[in-house]
Design an enzyme around this catalytic site. Structure first.
Site, mmCIF file in Angstrom:
data_model
loop_
_atom_site.group_PDB
_atom_site.id
_atom_site.type_symbol
_atom_site.label_atom_id
_atom_site.label_comp_id
_atom_site.label_asym_id
_atom_site.label_seq_id
_atom_site.Cartn_x
_atom_site.Cartn_y
_atom_site.Cartn_z
ATOM 1 N N SER C 309 -71.916 -2.965 -58.453
ATOM 2 C CA SER C 309 -72.354 -4.295 -58.024
ATOM 3 C C SER C 309 -71.553 -5.401 -58.678
ATOM 4 O O SER C 309 -71.087 -5.257 -59.812
ATOM 5 C CB SER C 309 -73.832 -4.501 -58.419
ATOM 6 O OG SER C 309 -74.637 -3.455 -57.952
ATOM 7 N N HIS C 398 -82.005 -5.522 -58.536
ATOM 8 C CA HIS C 398 -82.004 -4.108 -58.926
ATOM 9 C C HIS C 398 -82.950 -3.838 -60.097
ATOM 10 O O HIS C 398 -83.656 -2.835 -60.105
ATOM 11 C CB HIS C 398 -80.582 -3.649 -59.243
ATOM 12 C CG HIS C 398 -79.700 -3.583 -58.036
ATOM 13 N ND1 HIS C 398 -79.994 -2.779 -56.955
ATOM 14 C CD2 HIS C 398 -78.557 -4.233 -57.712
ATOM 15 C CE1 HIS C 398 -79.061 -2.929 -56.035
ATOM 16 N NE2 HIS C 398 -78.179 -3.814 -56.465
#
Lengths: 459, 459, 459, 459
Positions: C309, C398
């Protein structure tokens, strides 16, 4: 298609109805054709000046006419198809001559191509054009189903029949068949066909059908793109914890479904061909093998794959061979038979045959029962045709596929039909995929593969 | 399959890649086979003691081996297939003798059956077993695509080629093909194939593909169950208000889509065969007719169905015939040509050919333009092979289907390829379903059907 | 919907185009409505004398009008919807009074029912009727996407926005979403949307898209029956043999696909929401968990599930906090930084920020690199909002789902966007389904869960 | 859902079976919960620290427990759901106060948002989380079906019931329903449900079902993605050449199917709701309209759309009103009745009621028959509830949809049920889509729309 079981008697009338229904739209337009007109139309079908689609339209018109034709007219149509579109004899002769000259030279291949062309009968093109319209394959299969029973009486139809079979063998090649599961979520129209086509154990009601499609069962059929919604052959399987010895528990609609994930054994208890018109086109063999593979991947716990099958010609074989069977039996056995049957002496052939009507009442361990099991083992394990194939049609099918005769079950099928044909006995044929080729080799040497238990019955 | 257009040069290398990729899984297991081993494996494929499925496994092993074989090994495989599984000459001789005797008697039909059996080459069974495994038909089609270019050089391959074509003709029978619309909701993998296979007007980008699948377009292909996801042939159609005279507006990705419900005209502007291995198996004919029917039912306002087609061999025909063309032109015309080309005299053959490179700059009504249109009309409308078929491959395809030459369009395709092959011209072939058979009859008499306008160009 | 990444700038113009295109059919019929007419039509939509279908027709007419309305007219429509269909204050007051009296008595339940009825705003029924016609849900979602950017400027729109969000939360309830795999066999129109909506790493071409859908990749999206063919959110996964440290190898279209059956690690390298109008409706959380379950069952060898990410606001956070970061660094570190940057002294804030532009050239083990990794670890692992949520939007997403910060990768994304936003760094967030609830609990206590390695960067 | 007909008595036991079967897997794990444990689990379902999926797991556990719970335990579960998750009274009070202050100011919209939030009951979130697992919606619908009959006895359940209905109204919004044709190619499992759910004219066998799905019939149902394979409501239609006057010909399995392309009239002869748990959620209205549109596009020749319906409460209404009916009849009529019934005088109320048992024997034109038709016309055309809605439930349904009472048919249904409930009469309600809104307006004014013929029966 080696039929593992007798087809329904109603087969042909159904075909006729369908042929009538399918094409009735054209009724008014077509009317009654003279023989000359019919021949002309057939010639138009393969008019090479026409495109496939145009030729196909003429073929559809013939099918329309056929749908409403009387039996005698249909028969005439067969004869025209069989006799008027033969091989070109002189072209074959010439091409064969050239081919013979060319053998071994660089020209051989081209000579073969030419011979092949000379050999192509107009009839082939004629029949192929019937495949160009949507109901055409259906028409040809149904027409052959009507034609087959006449074959023996009229040899002139052989050419048409043979060419149809050859064509079907290519069209219905196993690579074109789709294996599909049939269950209670399948269409009602498909399940209705199952009920109609089931040839081994009649389906008595929709509840009966539902029971056979329950969670502890599997049913698979082969389908073909040109006969949509029509199973060509289908097999019914029960998932159990042991090898089934009798058919009744499997057909009991009241029995609760078992837990299929705990099953160790798959029992193939019915396999039915549905299309009389596809006789001689074999796919039952592949069906069983593909279903075994399918089941193995879905249920890795399954260890044993076997059938539960009738012995449909046992009774008639007994009738023909009763004399020699009795003669070859030890005297002690014959006396025991007489005693159990309440006779003063050992039974004569007629006595024994009469007694078979009461087989349902024989105790399992009795001398009579043991004698009958032995006779059945002999019929199945020793009875071969002059060409070395098993006498019994069901045995022929499964042994030909590489199965082994595993067990003969006393009173496995006490239904009237079971008693009448199989004297109530049922057989388990075992499919062990690893030994299939070995079993086939044994059979080829004239020795149907038997389990130890069945061997035992023979001595 | 009468190819209406040149296939992509890259065809064979693609096939080779696929053959490599498809079967590469077996690489380690198979290794390099000797010729003897290969022959043995081929014999196993048709071992009659094996079931179809078992024979099919051997066929799959051969395909695995083939996928990684070198060109010379593949060639050897073809030769073995072509030469080692020939007809049984003596059986044919004997059966033919019997057949000849039986002609006209009641035994003729059975004699034909026997002759037919004698005639069945082992090669037929060999090839059919390749259809038993899932990638088998794909394998055979690709193998033939590789084999075809070698045919002329090595006559020994003719038997294999001919038998493959015959097999494919039955398998890919038009009744087994499914007509499917392709649009922007089709899978990306299918549209990628469209881009790759398009043989007439190259697809330059995904935007170009999207434009051809827009609301004012239709694209249809024939699909076969054994080559899933693979169009065998496809056609691209534009729905317009008038007969298109040039290709550029149709390929312009910026142009707004038209309202297809107001369209009066369907223009077939590209038709591509995709499988080189299916050469000689015809289905383009049926594709166009079925698409016309489909469009008529979806858009009842459509009145005119025509193509917009290249003349791919016009330029090379001109090169061969320029002398006689100039000679047969009236003196006045020749002088006008010279004047327009800036020459002192009437152009010589070489002058005229050189001038053709600048055709894009010729004014539409000029003497040069008129002369070229006349020459094109002569090529299309008069140019026939000794067998009486049109010289131009695209004309051969559409006229053979029953179309008419409707109009020749000046600078219909000014792309480099269009100029190089067709001198920039494009033709409209008109499909009038009611006159299709009449047009075919005219063609059969050596007179390609022409519109009045095209007739006018000839005088 | 906690957006893990910035949406495309073009979002609103696309919505506007679609709103224009979808309903343009009605253009002529609808014309320009006055405010009065618009209000009247809105009132008709919820006319209780009409059936749902009839009311839905009026709603469709409003949508038609809206499609061609100017921005100011649309804004007026929002205001009417927000202000003219409010709660019935006095009915609520009365029902609330009764309810208070009834508390604890047997009448409480009925009083609640009545209070609930008093509370139902006409606006609720108004909006629900838009769902009755086929494009209605699409219309409402797009309208909210247009409305959201205006919310801050005009508080009067809050009621409409809030009610739309509530409605969407019920309609787009996770139980109504269908998880579907997207691959190269998906429709081109769907893949085109993927290309358009991808918000993390731009899809540069169809080849790029194909690479992301290859055999060693998986892509899943959530779909809803009322927005057919439209992924609401989708995630791209690579199947690898180790945890990916950089994005470039994953986006390399030339790289050969890996053997996914040997993969041990699934890397989620992109997750994109597609519907701006569904902001606040959360489903990304469930998507990741369901994809992990799906992958586990398809690839039992997979052991590690993690993301790769960006840290999209790292650079801007550094800009705001550079002073204190440098101040809190040990003197030795500051000197090393100065030395590496070629400065005479320790770098001032401005020096350090300027130097960040050259981060791509910093050696991995350098003092500068170590300092930046430490700063990133602090931002991700310590940076919390006043409400205790992670500062970084991707971390918030997340960590909120129960993931752990596993590793920070030097130069994981050297693209211009990667350098500009994330200083080239990328993070692996680890999903360990067994620890998800424990991690969420840690986060709730203000301690984002970190691996030992990331802890190490903090000291 | 205004039920047009009485539901099956077996409804609840079926639901109970299903609730048992569906979740029985969890039996061992769940065991018997104490009230405290149950409450705890319910609280876990809406634990806001859990994700939707995690909360959904707890909901599934509750459903598992419920499946095996005893009636008293289930009842306790309902009460906990209804009473323990109420509105937050003080939060509502506070928010309502602020809202009142904000009215008319720029803060009103935000105040409404806050009030809306204060109002959201925990119970709403509780129930919504049941939708997160796959059988959850099925569970809630079945639970409400069980709960409904208890509602009158226990007022405390009203809050739960009302909230379920509200939730279902959003989930089962007409825009989410899919109209699907059901025919003989539908799955056997679906047709089995048709047989079970048919509420108007019992399906007696699979042959009966097949007849109702034949070529001259149409059957359509509404389906919802969360109750797959389950029709929520379905309607059976016959395509005829005239308006049907009796049900028997339609249910005659021997009758040959008519040619539907020549039909002028579509008769809706049965409409059945299937889900007792969806009471109050209306979709029958839309079903009929959408089916009419569907039929119009498939069969453009259809001109008349009407029902053939029972009058299920006619007999009981007669029993309650016989006195006044007789009193209001002219003396001459009463005498004629007496004469036909073989009485010396005009019949007393008891005589007339007794005579109704023999209605099947009354000649069509007799005074008795005319009197009964008049009474029925009065019941249907004049009988209104205090709220102005038709007394008869079937009339209420169709008139509420905008239909007109077209004809009352003598002995339209001579079955025992038809005689017992409707005195053998049947009604045609006519659907004229162009007049639907006008008819609804007439009804709203207390005047059920009648044809001239029915008007005539009233005088």
């Amino acid at each position: 298609m080696d039929k593992p079981s007798a087809s329904k008697e109603s087969g042909n009338s159904t075909v006729r109805q369908r042929l009538g229904a399918m094409f009735s739209r054209g009724v008014d337009a077509v009317g009654g054709w003279s023989s000359r007109r019919l021949l002309h139309e057939l010639q138009q079908v393969l008019n090479s000046a026409l495109s496939d689609v145009e030729g196909g339209r003429h073929a559809a018109a013939v099918a329309d006419w056929y749908a409403q034709a009387r039996p005698a007219q249909r028969r005439e149509c067969w004869l025209l198809m069989s006799e008027r579109f033969p091989l070109d004899d002189s072209a074959i002769g010439a091409a064969h001559h050239v081919y013979r000259q060319a053998r071994g030279t660089g020209e051989q291949a081209q000579a073969e191509v030419n011979l092949r062309q000379a050999f192509s009968a107009p009839r082939t093109r004629l029949l192929q054009r019937f495949s160009a319209f949507s109901g055409g394959v259906r028409f040809l299969v149904d027409m052959r189903a009507e034609l087959l029973p006449e074959l023996r009486r009229d040899k002139r139809l052989a050419a048409l029949d043979s060419e149809l079979q050859e064509l079907f063998s290519t069209w219905f090649d196993v690579g074109f068949l789709e294996l599909r599961r049939i269950n209670w979520d399948s269409s009602a129209s498909l399940i209705e066909k199952l009920i109609k086509y089931e040839a081994v154990h009649d389906v008595r009601s929709w509840e009966d059908a539902k029971n056979r499609l329950d969670d502890d069962r599997r049913c698979y059929g082969f389908f073909h793109p040109r006969l949509p919604g029509e199973p060509l052959i289908f097999v019914e399987v029960a998932l159990l914890r042991e090898m089934a010895a009798g058919i009744e528990p499997l057909l009991d609609v009241e029995a609760a479904p078992a837990d299929s994930n705990k099953a160790s054994t798959a029992i193939f208890y019915s396999i039915s061909n549905t299309q009389a018109g596809l006789r001689g086109v074999s796919f039952g063999n592949d069906l069983i093998k593909r279903v075994v593979e399918q089941l193995q991947s879905e249920f890795p716990r399954l260890k044993l794959f076997a059938t539960l099958s009738p012995i449909p010609r046992l009774r008639s074989w007994l009738e023909s061979n009763i004399e020699s069977l009795l003669k070859s039996a030890p005297a002690r056995t014959r006396q025991a038979l007489g005693r159990e049957l309440g006779l003063a002496t050992a039974p004569a052939a007629a006595d024994m045959l009469a007694a078979l009507d009461g087989v349902a009442g024989w105790p399992e361990g009795s001398a009579c029962a043991r004698w009958l099991l032995g006779a059945a083992a002999q019929y199945l394990g020793r009875g071969l045709t002059p060409e070395g194939r098993p006498l019994d049609p069901v045995a022929r099918f499964h042994l030909g596929n590489g199965a082994r005769i595993e067990r003969i079950n006393w009173l496995g099928d006490p239904s009237p039909k079971g008693l009448r044909q199989s004297c109530g006995l049922m057989v388990n044929y075992l499919y062990d995929l690893k030994r299939v080729e070995r079993h086939r080799a044994q059979l080829a040497q004239g020795k149907p593969p038997l389990s130890g238990a069945v061997e035992g019955l023979l001595s």
